[in-house]
Design an enzyme around this catalytic site. Structure first.
Site, PDB file in Angstrom:
ATOM      1  N   PHE A 283      91.759 -34.802 -66.970  1.00 55.44           N
ATOM      2  CA  PHE A 283      92.114 -34.513 -65.579  1.00 55.44           C
ATOM      3  C   PHE A 283      92.207 -35.807 -64.786  1.00 55.44           C
ATOM      4  O   PHE A 283      91.369 -36.703 -64.922  1.00 55.44           O
ATOM      5  CB  PHE A 283      91.061 -33.584 -64.964  1.00 55.44           C
ATOM      6  CG  PHE A 283      91.227 -33.335 -63.490  1.00 55.44           C
ATOM      7  CD1 PHE A 283      92.377 -32.748 -62.994  1.00 55.44           C
ATOM      8  CD2 PHE A 283      90.233 -33.692 -62.598  1.00 55.44           C
ATOM      9  CE1 PHE A 283      92.533 -32.521 -61.633  1.00 55.44           C
ATOM     10  CE2 PHE A 283      90.368 -33.458 -61.238  1.00 55.44           C
ATOM     11  CZ  PHE A 283      91.523 -32.878 -60.756  1.00 55.44           C
ATOM     12  N   CYS A 284      93.273 -35.912 -63.973  1.00 47.76           N
ATOM     13  CA  CYS A 284      93.444 -37.002 -63.019  1.00 47.76           C
ATOM     14  C   CYS A 284      93.351 -38.360 -63.728  1.00 47.76           C
ATOM     15  O   CYS A 284      94.033 -38.599 -64.714  1.00 47.76           O
ATOM     16  CB  CYS A 284      92.426 -36.857 -61.893  1.00 47.76           C
ATOM     17  SG  CYS A 284      92.749 -37.910 -60.457  1.00 47.76           S
ATOM     18  N   LEU A 285      92.495 -39.245 -63.261  1.00 45.39           N
ATOM     19  CA  LEU A 285      92.339 -40.556 -63.872  1.00 45.39           C
ATOM     20  C   LEU A 285      91.935 -40.447 -65.338  1.00 45.39           C
ATOM     21  O   LEU A 285      92.305 -41.300 -66.156  1.00 45.39           O
ATOM     22  CB  LEU A 285      91.300 -41.358 -63.081  1.00 45.39           C
ATOM     23  CG  LEU A 285      90.816 -42.689 -63.661  1.00 45.39           C
ATOM     24  CD1 LEU A 285      91.970 -43.640 -63.893  1.00 45.39           C
ATOM     25  CD2 LEU A 285      89.789 -43.322 -62.740  1.00 45.39           C
ATOM     26  N   SER A 314      97.642 -35.784 -63.826  1.00 48.31           N
ATOM     27  CA  SER A 314      97.460 -37.197 -64.169  1.00 48.31           C
ATOM     28  C   SER A 314      98.769 -37.966 -64.024  1.00 48.31           C
ATOM     29  O   SER A 314      99.833 -37.463 -64.374  1.00 48.31           O
ATOM     30  CB  SER A 314      96.961 -37.329 -65.613  1.00 48.31           C
ATOM     31  OG  SER A 314      95.743 -36.636 -65.805  1.00 48.31           O
TER      32      SER A 314
END
Length: 543
Positions: A283-285, A314
């Site tokens: 998730f994300c970073l 991401s």
């Protein structure tokens, strides 16, 4: 001798300069300025004509104006519409003057902060809910609200610290409570393996890579919201990386450390314990780091160590940062690097304030109204509890990430970024990949995530809702929607126009995708072996 001068994680002078440039931008183009003024005059003429004649306007999609008085009462409706019209005109004017540049993004950011702050909903005399509440309590709500303000200021953390009830949840009890054990740890992370609840499980285990800015348990909130529990109940072996909350001793831990001593090490541990290559999900970073790790494994001839990878919300292409471009600027990065050098890390409170400022209406001003004007108790929210349980990021990591990835966008260049002695080329990744974006994402705009999916040659799915809430979408809730499309045209809007919409959660669709990428076999349920301590472990408890 080191300076004791306090530092800031941004450059206020760059913001002031951007505002000044925007202010004189249209003045240098008098013909265009005259056009803007003429159009503004016409719009205000139409507005006053409608207000005088009592013509009702459509209700805007703005949660700040959800009280019925904003639509039904001519006084409040006119105030609302005047504010929204003035805001629209100012945003359009600054957009014309500042352009699509980092300076323009800074000017728009400052304008948004100003417009959000002066909204009529934020003042006791111009908010119909506050007026009504004040009459009902004889003004006691404002007295207690002022005491709430004094208490928050006295905490040393600034105002608006009560977005949710801090005592409503407890890690390991009501959230992050799925049964499991820490089975491995090093100086950067603990590896959690969850207890199975089925006799048989899919042959391929799952390994979750969270971002550094928050703790891992967004995917393990209260049981009815827990993605971890749902996956375990669906017959999956689930492992999770729980990053340490770094301190000054981690100052020199960079992207390379988190990729190699973090993700690659975790992959090896999962393969050793489960006897199979894992399906990564992130998730994300965490997804950006997972993509880097996959490229590193490919460069080392070890691509078969991961069976598949799913990146949720991401970015790997940072060419379009939208509002976040306001802080991806040489002056801000230099100021942040000075701040990091003095402190050794960026503090979780600093990061929370930045995220809150980018969504000020939801995360700041709604709390001001509820806590200081209406004197309403903060409602319990497991997602907001998780959001406020932030983590620090080491200096070396943030310096490299901000400058090489965000500012210079090196991941889009073949061999533009290095991890150790390996050049990172995302085009070398052969692992089956799925990229999931969220339609209302304010952090990773869905069309920017889509561009990254095309760069990765990954399959793409668009989920509903926002950056965090769109991930936590249990099928039982039957909320939101998601879109699929086997074609990937260059234009994201064209992808959406020709996509198929599906009602409900994308979770079952995703596990079907995982099945299709696996060998289709089931094995006996895997129990955590040689546990170090029960889940959720010490690292997630670190202050």
């Amino acid at each position: 001798m080191a300076s004791s001068r306090p530092t800031l994680p941004f450059d206020p002078f760059a913001l002031a300069q951007a505002a000044g440039e925007a202010a004189v931008g249209l003045a240098a183009r008098p013909a265009e300025l005259l056009t803007v003024q003429m159009e503004a005059a016409r719009q205000w003429s139409d507005f006053w004509t409608g207000a005088v004649t009592g013509k009702a306007t459509d209700k805007p999609r703005d949660r700040r104006f959800s009280a019925p008085e904003w639509q039904d009462d001519p006084y409040y409706r006119a105030m609302r519409d005047a504010y929204l019209l003035a805001s629209k005109q100012l945003r359009e004017t600054v957009g014309k003057a500042a352009g699509d540049t980092p300076q323009g993004a800074m000017a728009r950011f400052l304008l948004d902060q100003y417009l959000n702050a002066i909204a009529p909903t934020n003042f006791a005399t111009t908010n119909p809910e506050v007026v009504k509440r004040t009459k009902e309590t004889g003004g006691a709500n404002l007295v207690q609200g002022f005491l709430n303000l004094l208490e928050d200021v006295g905490s040393g953390k600034g105002i608006v610290q009560r977005r949710t009830d801090p005592d409503a949840f407890k890690k390991g009890d009501t959230v992050a409570a799925t049964r499991g054990a820490v089975v491995y740890e090093n100086e950067l992370f603990q590896l959690i393996q969850y207890d199975p609840t089925t006799d048989k499980v899919a042959a391929e285990p799952l390994l979750y890579v969270p971002p550094l800015v928050n703790r891992y348990y967004m995917i393990d909130l209260v049981p009815r919201q827990s993605l971890v529990k749902w996956l375990v109940d669906e017959g999956r072996t689930v492992f999770v990386i729980s990053w340490i909350n770094p301190g000054p001793e981690h100052k020199d831990k960079g992207v390379e450390d988190y990729v190699l001593s973090g993700i690659v090490e975790a992959v090896g541990q999962v393969r050793k314990r489960a006897g199979a290559a894992p399906d990564l999900f992130s998730f994300c970073l965490g997804g950006t780091l997972a993509a880097i790790a996959l490229a590193w494994l490919a460069a080392k001839g070890r691509a078969n160590e991961v069976n598949s990878a799913t990146l949720i919300g991401s970015l790997v292409d940072f060419s379009d940062m939208r509002d976040w471009a306001a802080f991806v600027h040489e002056s801000h990065l230099t100021a942040l690097e000075d701040h990091l050098e003095a402190q050794g890390f960026v503090d979780s409170l600093e990061l929370q304030r930045l995220f809150a400022a980018m969504r000020a209406n939801d995360l700041i001003w709604s709390s001001v109204v509820n806590h200081y004007l209406l004197d309403r108790p903060a409602p319990p929210s497991d997602l907001l509890y998780w959001f406020e349980d932030g983590a620090r990021i080491p200096a070396a990591f943030l310096k490299s990430y901000n400058r090489e990835l965000l500012l210079e966008n090196r991941l889009t260049d073949a061999a533009g970024f290095k991890v150790g002695d390996a050049a990172i080329d995302l085009a070398d990744i052969t692992t089956p990949m799925l990229v999931i974006a969220l339609k209302d994402d304010h952090v990773s705009a869905w069309d920017a995530v889509y561009r990254g999916a095309r760069h990765l040659k990954a399959e793409f799915v668009l989920g509903g809702s926002g950056h965090n809430a769109g991930v936590i979408n249990p099928p039982a809730n039957n909320k939101h929607s998601f879109w699929t499309n086997s074609k990937q045209p260059a234009d994201a809007k064209q992808w959406l126009e020709t996509a198929t919409r599906h009602e409900g959660s994308w979770w079952p669709w995703w596990t079907k995708w995982l099945d299709d990428k696996g060998n289709g076999k089931q094995v006996a349920a895997r129990q955590p072996k040689k546990p170090i301590e029960p889940a959720p472990g010490r690292y997630v408890m670190m202050p």
